[in-house]
Scaffold this active site. Structure first.
Site, mmCIF file in Angstrom:
data_model
loop_
_atom_site.group_PDB
_atom_site.id
_atom_site.type_symbol
_atom_site.label_atom_id
_atom_site.label_comp_id
_atom_site.label_asym_id
_atom_site.label_seq_id
_atom_site.Cartn_x
_atom_site.Cartn_y
_atom_site.Cartn_z
ATOM 1 N NE ARG A 198 -6.030 0.487 11.710
ATOM 2 C CZ ARG A 198 -4.785 0.247 11.284
ATOM 3 N NH1 ARG A 198 -3.851 1.189 11.393
ATOM 4 N NH2 ARG A 198 -4.457 -0.927 10.774
ATOM 5 C CE LYS A 245 -0.403 0.051 5.052
ATOM 6 N NZ LYS A 245 -1.305 0.006 6.212
ATOM 7 C CE1 TYR A 249 9.739 32.514 1.476
ATOM 8 C CE2 TYR A 249 9.798 30.115 1.505
ATOM 9 C CZ TYR A 249 9.620 31.303 0.829
ATOM 10 O OH TYR A 249 9.328 31.290 -0.519
#
Length: 369
Positions: free
Chosen positions: A136, A38, A264
């Site tokens: 789950r 997966k 940044y």
């Protein structure tokens, strides 16, 4: 110096073979092996990995979602494929491509039976998932009577396997909890097998389960992260080989004076004279901002160079002060000598997250055979 023209993820098939062989050596001769591919084969390359595992003799594949299985079928993969988390909207596609669903709740079972009736199929292979503590997905033990009733009302499904998933097989502080899960699973298997009149394939162990609870390997085991070189155990990690190596190059170097900032929001401010290097890799490629500001390092000329400042979308900067390097040189983000687990842990995450986050815009190349 090796020639890395741009950012690439190398997939080493020899390492994959090594890991598969090692994990198989931990099993009984008749135990089947399910390879989990997966999430782009844990961030690598699904079809390449599946083809190699198929040649090695893997018995089953598992994917999370239907479309992942479709990709394998369209690439010519013939090995049975278990879809771990199928959605009803994709049942027609799943059946069309001979994929095998995990049925994990009354709603899913009912809707899949409807889809099989519509497709005019018989003896369609399915896998029944039970929840034994992970909380789950999965039927509860007291759902067995409902499952049997539905199967008898419409005898179109063939139960290939009954399985569950351990919650903490990698945590030896949770041995008691895991043993309770194993005991619950055995009880469920006996109950449903008695009612079915046969014993389907039984599988419970993931990679850590294979390593820590070999007595519960039953008929088949499932391995994901172990195939890709990681085991959640330092000692076992040493016996495995990372399949994926992320490489990039130095685009530009800068000499930074004391007090100057980099990136940044002036995320890094120099406390002295420094040399920095900019890499063509950023959070859009899977190296998220939480690896910045010194929390992770890369390898330049075999030496660690910390990421400084905030990781940008397409770039990040590293401190190469004291490292003899130049623009165009290769940089190893993770691989054999600096593993994905090493890279991830200082940023308080895990190898799974790092590996599966590598963007599909990063070119994949294959080494080994």
């Amino acid at each position: 110096m090796p020639n890395t023209p741009a950012t690439v993820l190398e997939i080493n098939l020899d390492a994959l073979t090594h890991n598969y062989t090692y994990l198989k050596s931990r099993l009984k001769p008749n135990t089947k092996f399910l390879g989990v591919v997966k999430a782009f084969a844990y961030g690598s390359e699904t079809v390449t990995v599946a083809r190699k595992l198929e040649t090695l003799g893997v018995d089953y594949f598992a994917v999370a979602y239907t479309q992942e299985g479709v990709v394998l079928r369209e690439a010519g993969i013939a090995t049975p494929i278990l879809v771990l988390h199928p959605q009803p909207s994709n049942f027609d596609t799943l059946i069309e491509h001979r994929l095998e669903p995990s049925l994990y709740a009354p709603r899913i079972l009912k809707l899949f039976i409807t889809a099989v009736i519509k497709a005019k199929k018989e003896n369609y292979p399915v896998h029944i998932k039970f929840n034994t503590g992970l909380n789950r997905l999965g039927f509860w033990e007291n759902d067995v009577a409902y499952i049997i009733k539905k199967l008898q009302e419409q005898p179109l499904l063939k139960v290939v396997s009954v399985f569950s998933h351990l919650a903490a097989s990698d945590d030896l502080a949770e041995v008691e909890f895991t043993e309770i899960q194993i005991a619950n699973f055995e009880k469920i298997v006996k109950t449903i097998s008695d009612k079915l009149g046969f014993v389907p394939l039984r599988h419970l162990l993931n990679t850590s389960g294979i390593l820590n609870y070999s007595e519960a390997q039953y008929d088949m085991v499932r391995s994901g992260i172990g195939l890709y070189g990681y085991a959640n155990d330092t000692a076992i990690d040493a016996a495995l080989k990372p399949v994926a190596t992320l490489k990039t190059v130095i685009s530009q170097m800068h000499q930074i004076e004391p007090g100057e900032s980099v990136g940044y929001n002036r995320g890094y401010r120099s406390d002295g004279y420094k040399i920095t290097a900019t890499l063509p890799l950023g959070h859009a490629d899977g190296i998220s901002r939480h690896y910045g500001n010194g929390k992770a390092s890369v390898l330049v000329q075999g030496k660690k160079a910390p990421i400084i400042g905030n990781v940008c979308m397409d770039m990040m900067m590293i401190d190469v002060t004291g490292i003899a390097c130049k623009e165009g040189d290769e940089v190893i983000v993770f691989g054999e000598n600096l593993t994905a687990e090493d890279f991830a842990k200082n940023a308080n995450t895990i190898s799974y997250e790092l590996l599966t986050a590598i963007s599909q815009r990063v070119k994949r190349i294959t080494t080994g055979s």
